[in-house]
Scaffold this active site. Sequence first.
Site, PDB file in Angstrom:
ATOM      1  N   GLY A  63      17.942  10.670 -44.078  1.00  0.00           N
ATOM      2  CA  GLY A  63      18.281   9.414 -44.759  1.00  0.00           C
ATOM      3  C   GLY A  63      18.610   8.285 -43.787  1.00  0.00           C
ATOM      4  O   GLY A  63      18.475   7.106 -44.139  1.00  0.00           O
ATOM      5  N   GLU A 120      14.657  17.400 -42.942  1.00  0.00           N
ATOM      6  CA  GLU A 120      14.819  17.886 -44.310  1.00  0.00           C
ATOM      7  C   GLU A 120      14.218  19.269 -44.543  1.00  0.00           C
ATOM      8  O   GLU A 120      14.773  20.089 -45.277  1.00  0.00           O
ATOM      9  CB  GLU A 120      14.201  16.892 -45.311  1.00  0.00           C
ATOM     10  CG  GLU A 120      15.107  15.712 -45.649  1.00  0.00           C
ATOM     11  CD  GLU A 120      15.003  14.582 -44.649  1.00  0.00           C
ATOM     12  OE1 GLU A 120      14.457  14.789 -43.547  1.00  0.00           O
ATOM     13  OE2 GLU A 120      15.490  13.478 -44.962  1.00  0.00           O
ATOM     14  N   ALA A 158      21.673  11.889 -45.062  1.00  0.00           N
ATOM     15  CA  ALA A 158      22.581  11.961 -46.213  1.00  0.00           C
ATOM     16  C   ALA A 158      23.670  12.971 -45.865  1.00  0.00           C
ATOM     17  O   ALA A 158      23.467  13.859 -45.025  1.00  0.00           O
ATOM     18  CB  ALA A 158      21.808  12.415 -47.439  1.00  0.00           C
ATOM     19  N   GLU A 200      15.357   6.940 -42.878  1.00  0.00           N
ATOM     20  CA  GLU A 200      14.846   6.216 -44.060  1.00  0.00           C
ATOM     21  C   GLU A 200      15.521   4.851 -44.193  1.00  0.00           C
ATOM     22  O   GLU A 200      14.881   3.871 -44.592  1.00  0.00           O
ATOM     23  CB  GLU A 200      15.054   7.076 -45.314  1.00  0.00           C
ATOM     24  CG  GLU A 200      14.126   8.291 -45.292  1.00  0.00           C
ATOM     25  CD  GLU A 200      14.401   9.282 -46.404  1.00  0.00           C
ATOM     26  OE1 GLU A 200      15.540   9.772 -46.497  1.00  0.00           O
ATOM     27  OE2 GLU A 200      13.471   9.563 -47.182  1.00  0.00           O
TER      28      GLU A 200
HETATM   29  C1  LIG Z   1      17.769  12.099 -49.285  1.00  0.00           C
HETATM   30  C2  LIG Z   1      18.226  12.317 -47.905  1.00  0.00           C
HETATM   31  C3  LIG Z   1      18.298  13.575 -47.385  1.00  0.00           C
HETATM   32  C4  LIG Z   1      18.852  13.824 -46.045  1.00  0.00           C
HETATM   33  O1  LIG Z   1      19.131  12.922 -45.276  1.00  0.00           O
HETATM   34  S1  LIG Z   1      19.117  15.441 -45.627  1.00  0.00           S
HETATM   35  C5  LIG Z   1      20.078  15.398 -44.127  1.00  0.00           C
HETATM   36  C6  LIG Z   1      19.211  15.174 -42.967  1.00  0.00           C
HETATM   37  N1  LIG Z   1      19.992  15.238 -41.739  1.00  0.00           N
HETATM   38  C7  LIG Z   1      20.201  16.369 -41.095  1.00  0.00           C
HETATM   39  O2  LIG Z   1      19.790  17.443 -41.500  1.00  0.00           O
HETATM   40  C8  LIG Z   1      20.947  16.254 -39.775  1.00  0.00           C
HETATM   41  C9  LIG Z   1      22.130  17.139 -39.779  1.00  0.00           C
HETATM   42  N2  LIG Z   1      22.846  17.070 -38.504  1.00  0.00           N
HETATM   43  C10 LIG Z   1      22.428  17.731 -37.408  1.00  0.00           C
HETATM   44  O3  LIG Z   1      21.408  18.384 -37.369  1.00  0.00           O
HETATM   45  C11 LIG Z   1      23.317  17.659 -36.196  1.00  0.00           C
HETATM   46  O4  LIG Z   1      24.583  17.243 -36.612  1.00  0.00           O
HETATM   47  C12 LIG Z   1      22.831  16.717 -35.092  1.00  0.00           C
HETATM   48  C13 LIG Z   1      21.524  17.247 -34.480  1.00  0.00           C
HETATM   49  C14 LIG Z   1      22.618  15.303 -35.625  1.00  0.00           C
HETATM   50  C15 LIG Z   1      23.921  16.641 -33.978  1.00  0.00           C
HETATM   51  O5  LIG Z   1      24.260  17.946 -33.572  1.00  0.00           O
HETATM   52  P1  LIG Z   1      25.613  18.180 -32.724  1.00  0.00           P
HETATM   53  O6  LIG Z   1      25.629  17.259 -31.539  1.00  0.00           O
HETATM   54  O7  LIG Z   1      25.697  19.654 -32.443  1.00  0.00           O
HETATM   55  O8  LIG Z   1      26.798  17.689 -33.657  1.00  0.00           O
HETATM   56  P2  LIG Z   1      27.393  18.468 -34.933  1.00  0.00           P
HETATM   57  O9  LIG Z   1      28.549  19.295 -34.486  1.00  0.00           O
HETATM   58  O10 LIG Z   1      26.313  19.143 -35.695  1.00  0.00           O
HETATM   59  O11 LIG Z   1      27.884  17.224 -35.824  1.00  0.00           O
HETATM   60  C16 LIG Z   1      29.171  16.626 -35.703  1.00  0.00           C
HETATM   61  C17 LIG Z   1      29.819  16.657 -37.086  1.00  0.00           C
HETATM   62  O12 LIG Z   1      29.030  15.846 -37.944  1.00  0.00           O
HETATM   63  C18 LIG Z   1      28.683  16.594 -39.092  1.00  0.00           C
HETATM   64  N3  LIG Z   1      27.379  16.157 -39.600  1.00  0.00           N
HETATM   65  C19 LIG Z   1      26.288  15.865 -38.877  1.00  0.00           C
HETATM   66  N4  LIG Z   1      25.293  15.502 -39.665  1.00  0.00           N
HETATM   67  C20 LIG Z   1      25.759  15.565 -40.931  1.00  0.00           C
HETATM   68  C21 LIG Z   1      25.196  15.307 -42.202  1.00  0.00           C
HETATM   69  N5  LIG Z   1      23.939  14.867 -42.339  1.00  0.00           N
HETATM   70  N6  LIG Z   1      25.968  15.502 -43.288  1.00  0.00           N
HETATM   71  C22 LIG Z   1      27.258  15.915 -43.169  1.00  0.00           C
HETATM   72  N7  LIG Z   1      27.841  16.169 -41.981  1.00  0.00           N
HETATM   73  C23 LIG Z   1      27.095  15.986 -40.884  1.00  0.00           C
HETATM   74  C24 LIG Z   1      28.629  18.047 -38.612  1.00  0.00           C
HETATM   75  O13 LIG Z   1      28.757  18.945 -39.687  1.00  0.00           O
HETATM   76  C25 LIG Z   1      29.822  18.074 -37.678  1.00  0.00           C
HETATM   77  O14 LIG Z   1      30.980  18.189 -38.480  1.00  0.00           O
HETATM   78  P3  LIG Z   1      32.207  19.149 -37.998  1.00  0.00           P
HETATM   79  O15 LIG Z   1      32.696  18.532 -36.727  1.00  0.00           O
HETATM   80  O16 LIG Z   1      33.205  19.069 -39.117  1.00  0.00           O
HETATM   81  O17 LIG Z   1      31.650  20.526 -37.779  1.00  0.00           O
END
Ligand SMILES: C/C=C/C(=O)SCCNC(=O)CCNC(=O)[C@H](O)C(C)(C)COP(=O)(O)OP(=O)(O)OC[C@H]1O[C@@H](n2cnc3c(N)ncnc32)[C@H](O)[C@@H]1OP(=O)(O)O
Length: 258
Positions: A113, A136, A68, A116
């Site tokens: 998500g 999460e 998400a 999911e």
């Molecule tokens: C009900 C449902 C609940 C949920 O789903 S909760 C969310 C669960 N998901 C996460 O927690 C994953 C979050 N993302 C990460 O941990 C990392 O990303 C990765 C491991 C997937 C990749 O890391 P890296 O290669 O270092 O890339 P990066 O610089 O973190 O990501 C590139 C851009 O993508 C944005 N981004 C990544 N995942 C999300 C997300 N889930 N929501 C919003 N933005 C996201 C970042 O912030 C960044 O953005 P910018 O370039 O502006 O700094």
Amino acid sequence: MNMGYENLKIEKADNILLVTISREKQLNALNKQTIEELYELLIAEKENQTTSGVIITGAGEKSFVAGADINEFLNLDKGQAIALSERGHHVFNTIEDFPKPIIAAINGYALGGGLELALACHLRIASENARFGFPELNLGIIPGYGGTQRLPELIGKGRAMEMILTTQQITSNQALDYGLINDLVLKDQLLTAAKELIQKIISKSPEAVKSAIRAVNGNCRDKNGFKIEIDEFSKCCGTQNFREGVAAFLEKRPSKFQ
Ligand SMILES: C/C=C/C(=O)SCCNC(=O)CCNC(=O)[C@H](O)C(C)(C)COP(=O)(O)OP(=O)(O)OC[C@H]1O[C@@H](n2cnc3c(N)ncnc32)[C@H](O)[C@@H]1OP(=O)(O)O
């Protein structure tokens, strides 16, 4: 095919609809608009005689869907969390109950998500670079789009508990070994393999395919489990630790949970 969607790219060939979630800069994170676009598309395609099956994938080479959109978690209160989770459940149940086969072609990160979403699809095929996980708990929440129910159903309670509690990502090889994915292919063969798989299904009687999906799903949905998940997800969203987890992600620093 331009159907007026901002975050979905839609292509159709041989009665197979290829849906690409296209927010590549955000690693295809599911914001509310993308969830609504997916829902609108599915409702339209359900009755479309020229669509026999659907493949869902993510734009780019890095990510299927990284969860998400965490930006939308800023200032989320408990009531809004219930609404968010309930809506996600409704959309993902629509995928699971869809009367035509839906395959997730997982081309990179399938996290939170995003995992999911893949779990709600009828089958999953992944490229060798894909990674799977439920991060999460790093945000102070739990999976809230059905993952606490569909993951143990698919891979067993022990492995599911391990993935959810440790947040450890797994590789495509592990996912295949766990039974989380149906097949693993080289990344440049992912869409071809997904199309071949769906072609095998849509060559059968559409009535029988619809009946098989309905019957297989009939025995494996614990509605009470989904209710508990929505309740526990929203409770977590009311905590200070959740606010800290979201702030830490957005500020790109480790969380300091109390
Ligand atoms: C009900 C449902 C609940 C949920 O789903 S909760 C969310 C669960 N998901 C996460 O927690 C994953 C979050 N993302 C990460 O941990 C990392 O990303 C990765 C491991 C997937 C990749 O890391 P890296 O290669 O270092 O890339 P990066 O610089 O973190 O990501 C590139 C851009 O993508 C944005 N981004 C990544 N995942 C999300 C997300 N889930 N929501 C919003 N933005 C996201 C970042 O912030 C960044 O953005 P910018 O370039 O502006 O700094």
